[in-house]
Scaffold this active site. Structure first.
Site, PDB file in Angstrom:
ATOM      1  N   GLN A  37       0.783  -1.124   0.035  1.00 37.98           N
ATOM      2  CA  GLN A  37       0.044  -0.042   0.066  1.00 37.98           C
ATOM      3  C   GLN A  37       0.818   1.323  -0.019  1.00 37.98           C
ATOM      4  O   GLN A  37       1.931   1.199   0.663  1.00 37.98           O
ATOM      5  CB  GLN A  37      -0.904  -0.018   1.283  1.00 37.98           C
ATOM      6  CG  GLN A  37      -1.764   1.182   1.236  1.00 37.98           C
ATOM      7  CD  GLN A  37      -3.210   1.118   2.300  1.00 37.98           C
ATOM      8  OE1 GLN A  37      -2.732   0.344   3.111  1.00 37.98           O
ATOM      9  NE2 GLN A  37      -3.887   1.935   2.166  1.00 37.98           N
ATOM     10  N   HIS A  46      -8.751   1.641  -1.064  1.00 38.26           N
ATOM     11  CA  HIS A  46      -8.996   1.758  -2.394  1.00 38.26           C
ATOM     12  C   HIS A  46      -8.895   0.356  -2.843  1.00 38.26           C
ATOM     13  O   HIS A  46      -8.042  -0.376  -2.365  1.00 38.26           O
ATOM     14  CB  HIS A  46      -8.140   2.720  -3.023  1.00 38.26           C
ATOM     15  CG  HIS A  46      -6.754   2.620  -3.041  1.00 38.26           C
ATOM     16  ND1 HIS A  46      -6.147   2.900  -2.092  1.00 38.26           N
ATOM     17  CD2 HIS A  46      -5.921   1.868  -3.818  1.00 38.26           C
ATOM     18  CE1 HIS A  46      -4.633   2.606  -2.165  1.00 38.26           C
ATOM     19  NE2 HIS A  46      -4.507   1.780  -3.174  1.00 38.26           N
TER      20      HIS A  46
HETATM   21  P1  5GP Z   1      -1.493   1.124  -3.697  1.00 38.07           P
HETATM   22  O1  5GP Z   1      -0.043   0.787  -4.033  1.00 38.07           O
HETATM   23  O2  5GP Z   1      -1.614   1.934  -2.273  1.00 38.07           O
HETATM   24  O3  5GP Z   1      -2.162  -0.041  -3.619  1.00 38.07           O
HETATM   25  O4  5GP Z   1      -2.188   2.074  -4.878  1.00 38.07           O
HETATM   26  C1  5GP Z   1      -2.171   3.175  -5.262  1.00 38.07           C
HETATM   27  C2  5GP Z   1      -2.366   3.597  -6.437  1.00 38.07           C
HETATM   28  O5  5GP Z   1      -2.720   5.070  -6.610  1.00 38.07           O
HETATM   29  C3  5GP Z   1      -1.144   3.270  -7.507  1.00 38.07           C
HETATM   30  O6  5GP Z   1      -1.526   2.513  -8.581  1.00 38.07           O
HETATM   31  C4  5GP Z   1      -0.999   4.609  -8.082  1.00 38.07           C
HETATM   32  O7  5GP Z   1      -0.227   4.706  -9.424  1.00 38.07           O
HETATM   33  C5  5GP Z   1      -2.055   5.300  -7.693  1.00 38.07           C
HETATM   34  N1  5GP Z   1      -2.198   7.015  -7.472  1.00 38.07           N
HETATM   35  C6  5GP Z   1      -1.250   7.426  -6.586  1.00 38.07           C
HETATM   36  N2  5GP Z   1      -1.424   8.730  -6.753  1.00 38.07           N
HETATM   37  C7  5GP Z   1      -2.614   8.971  -7.831  1.00 38.07           C
HETATM   38  C8  5GP Z   1      -3.098  10.284  -8.198  1.00 38.07           C
HETATM   39  O8  5GP Z   1      -2.840  11.152  -7.825  1.00 38.07           O
HETATM   40  N3  5GP Z   1      -3.922   9.911  -9.218  1.00 38.07           N
HETATM   41  C9  5GP Z   1      -4.449   8.675  -9.759  1.00 38.07           C
HETATM   42  N4  5GP Z   1      -5.267   8.776 -10.641  1.00 38.07           N
HETATM   43  N5  5GP Z   1      -3.784   7.727  -9.129  1.00 38.07           N
HETATM   44  C10 5GP Z   1      -2.792   7.820  -8.209  1.00 38.07           C
END
Ligand code: 5GP
Ligand code: ZN
Length: 138
Positions: A95, A101
């Site tokens: 994460q 999400h």
């Molecule tokens: P995690 O690694 O926390 O499961 O996923 C976070 C996701 O959010 C990543 O795939 C990253 O590319 C996406 N992400 C991070 N910042 C932003 C943003 O400002 N806008 C969008 N559309 N996606 C984001």
């Protein structure tokens, strides 16, 4: 409920623009800015919960129902060959944004991620498996 330092709170509230593919009173669904594949989207609750541990049960249920609907809808439109639904909790689990999400990742035969969205397999003995099983059944 909103965390003023949280980027997903700002995106969910529409304060930061995003490629929104769906929105209702509870969720905003946006395209990931750095997608694994074409159509990679994120289901984001409008209220701030850091992870699945904090997420209320009714929100968890609603998020999964929405994921199911979008998996069908996106697969039909994008003509993908498969679909991953992934949800990370904690840095160790990958994460990076600490606002709950769900990742919706359409999969294509030639998407170059065949060896990426996977894990190494442990070889556990029958006793080890039984020990874990007993602990978790408590
Ligand atoms: P995690 O690694 O926390 O499961 O996923 C976070 C996701 O959010 C990543 O795939 C990253 O590319 C996406 N992400 C991070 N910042 C932003 C943003 O400002 N806008 C969008 N559309 N996606 C984001
Ligand atoms: Zn937030």
């Amino acid at each position: 409920m909103k965390d003023t330092n949280c980027i997903f709170c700002k995106i969910a509230a529409g304060e930061i623009p995003s490629k929104t593919i769906y929105e209702d009173g509870t969720f905003r669904v946006i395209l990931d800015i750095s997608p694994a594949t074409r159509g990679h989207a994120l289901i984001i609750p409008k209220a701030h919960y850091a992870n699945i541990y904090e997420l209320p049960e009714d929100m968890a249920a609603a998020a999964m129902v929405l994921a199911k609907k979008l998996a069908l809808h996106m697969s039909e439109i994008l003509k993908c060959d498969g679909f991953n639904i992934i949800q990370n909790n904690g840095e160790t689990a990958g994460q990076t944004v600490f606002h709950f999400h769900m990742h919706l990742i359409p999969r294509y035969g030639d998407d170059g991620n065949q060896d990426k969205i996977c894990w190494n397999h442990l070889e556990l003995s029958e006793e080890e498996l039984e020990g874990i099983c007993q602990k978790l059944r408590q």
